[in-house]
Structures are given as C-alpha cells and as structure tokens.
Scaffold this motif. Structure first.
Motif: not given
Length: 373
Positions: A303-318
């Motif tokens: 994700t090239n994120s500094v801190n992945v704090y949350s995550m969810a999936v819906k249909n065609n998107l993360i």
C-alpha cells in the motif's frame, strides 16, 4: 357454451397481457435515503486526549467526499476517541470511547437523535439482537476484573444490564441468537472468546481459548473467523506470532487458517465473496477461503502507507486507512480489487488488483469503514 368459452378466452388473454407488461418487470429506481447514502462512512478516531474525533464520507463512485459530517450536521464535536459504529435499521450508534458515550444519529442524514451517556465505561464495540444493543466495555484501566458487556434497551436508550466478562472484551458479533466476544486483554493481553446467549443474556459455558490477543471477528458460512494479533515483545511471556483461526459455530472447535512470522499491531480482515483479505505490515493480501494452514497468498500488494490502521473490502474496491501519525490528519487509499474485468483495448486490464484509484484526506487516525446503503 360458445359465448362462455369466448369470455373465458378474452379474460385469460387480458390476464396474460397484464402479467407480461414490460413495465412490471422493470425494477424500481433506487431512491436515495439521504445525503450520506450510497457511500462509506469513515470513522476517524481523533487524537488521544483531544475532542477531535470525526466522521468522513466517500461516495461509492468516489466522486463525492466530505469531512467532519457529524460536526457539520449537528454543530457540535463528536468527542474524544471515536471507537466504532454500529448500524441498526436507519440509525447509526457511534461509540465514543474517551467520552464514555454513544451518539445516535440517522445514518443517512447524520442528524443526531439521542445520546447514551450513563452505564458505559471505556466502551468499545456494539452489535444488536432482539431490540437490544450489546456493548463491550473495558471498565477502569487499573482494574482487571471490572470488564463487562452493557445491554442497552434500544427503545429507551438506557443501559438495563451489565454482564461481567473476563478481561479486555473487544470485538462483538452475533450469529443464531448468540453473541461472540473476543478478549484481546484491554491494557494487558488475553486469548479467549466468550459466548453469550442472546435470549437469556447469560454466558454460555466457559470462555474458549483461541489464540493470543484475539481482535477482529467475522461470521461467515458457519464459522467465526478470528484475527489474533499475538503477544507483543513486552508481554510477560515474550512475543508470540499472529494468526488467523476459525471456530466452527456448531462445535466450537478451533482450526488455524494462517500463522504469521511475528505479532502485529493492527488486525485488519475482511471477507468478500470467496476470498479473505487481511493486512500485515503495509501489505494487503487476498486468499481463497477454502485453504488449510499454511494458507498461500493468492495476490498481494504494497500500500506504500506509513501505517495501515484499518482496511475493508466492498465490491471492486479495497479501502485502506493510513494513519501516518496519531496527532495529525490521515488519509484513505482506495485500491482496485481486480474483480472488475475491463481492458483498454490492447488486453491490459484497467482495474488490476492493487491499482490505486484514489486518495482522500480525512481526519485523525481513520480506524474503520462502514458501508451505508
């Protein structure tokens, strides 16, 4: 007799043509329920000790975004430490951990309808059964034996009962009139899941050992999926690896889906379709559900994120919540799930798994996504 037959033929024909009216087969157009319908609500936790928790809105088509919608619609601050949101019919119950309260709003307009401000001590998560809300509560920080589940009468918005439980109740979900609570340990560490009978509000048997620091819970196809963070290095017994386990909801038996190399701070997991998604470090993984340990990643992306704090999936998107610091605004990164098969004419997929579709600046520490439709 001929006249009667002719009458019946005409009657039958008219019924046939009415039943085959093409307008009757056309589904009705979807009517929006409010300003914040057809989108995702992002709960921004806010800075510890400050009253700057907030909610952001991102439409499903990604064309509309808006920050601080609770504050804008009600002209007040949400409060200190927005923990989680629970939906019940047209209402959203926003748990404000630092304020020991639940703000109740219309989930589509964000207009406030009430507040529950007594009977809650360090509230965490909420679920609903039989017209009641069940809220996990840590109690006082320094006391290890005062943790409980608060039972809320949704008609009066009053806490009517407290069910004592073992230390650190965290996520809570329901299945078949039973409540399942993970015990991460609060300010310490724990390793259990408690089951409560939703009809009697009585604990069903002894807590079940599932893995160190269990957090996120998802019910899917007769199993309770549990993401266990593992004990951190500073725990009394030292660090233990994170793992994802499954509890058979008919037998309460535990099987391991995946074991990681180390413990983890964030336990983000989603199930959508035939796949389980989870984050570990800055990487999001997608795996087929029907696997045995060790599960093999089907796909993954950084994700090239500094801190992945949350995550969810819906249909065609993360959706990924990036919290670079815990005292400044974060952002939501939205990636393609790869299930939308569309090419640019040369055979190259337009929406490959992990393609960054949009970045939205939100409030401080985006810690959860709630799909509103």
């Amino acid at each position: 007799m001929k006249c009667n037959k002719l009458f019946l033929l005409v009657l039958f024909s008219s019924l046939f043509f009415v039943s085959c009216d093409p307008e009757e087969d056309t589904p009705p157009l979807y009517t929006s329920k409010g300003t914040y319908d057809s989108g995702v609500l992002v709960l921004n936790e806010g800075q510890y000790g400050q009253t700057n928790a907030s909610i952001s809105y991102i439409s499903f088509d990604l064309n509309t975004t808006k920050n601080n919608i609770f504050g804008l619609e009600n002209n007040i601050s949400l409060g200190e430490t927005g923990q989680t949101i629970g939906f019940y019919n047209d209402l959203a119950y926003i748990i404000v951990n630092g304020g020991d309260k639940i703000e109740i709003v219309n989930r589509y307009s964000m207009k406030k309808t009430g507040t529950i401000s007594s009977g809650l001590s360090s509230p965490r998560y909420i679920t609903f059964i039989n017209g009641k809300g069940y809220v996990t509560c840590w109690g006082e920080e320094s006391i290890t034996s005062d943790d409980y589940v608060a039972v809320v009468n949704l008609s009066s918005n009053q806490v009517v009962k407290s069910i004592p439980v073992v230390e650190g109740p965290e996520f809570i979900t329901d299945y078949n009139n039973k409540l399942y609570i993970s015990h991460a340990g609060g300010w310490n560490q724990n390793n259990k899941v408690t089951i409560i009978n939703g009809a009697t509000d009585v604990i069903d048997g002894m807590p079940i050992v599932v893995g160190d620091v269990p957090n996120e819970l998802i019910v899917h196809d007769g199993y309770l999926w549990i993401f266990c963070a593992g004990n951190p290095s500073y725990a009394a017994g030292g660090e233990t690896p994170a793992k994802i386990v499954k509890m058979n909801l008919s037998t309460n038996t535990i099987t391991t889906f995946k074991t990681f190399a180390s413990s983890t701070y964030s336990t983000n997991m989603s199930i959508f379709g035939s796949f389980v998604y989870y984050s570990f470090g800055n990487t999001v993984y997608k795996e087929i559900i029907e696997q045995t340990n060790p599960a093999t990643p089907l796909k993954n992306f950084n994700t090239n994120s500094v801190n992945v704090y949350s995550m969810a999936v819906k249909n065609n998107l993360i959706y990924v919540g990036d919290a670079p610091t815990f005292d400044g605004n974060g952002n939501v990164k939205i990636f393609a799930n790869g299930d939308r098969i569309e090419t640019d004419g040369s055979g190259t997929q337009v929406y490959p798994f992990g393609k960054l579709m949009k970045t939205v600046n939100v409030g401080v520490s985006p810690n959860g996504f709630y799909f509103n439709q």
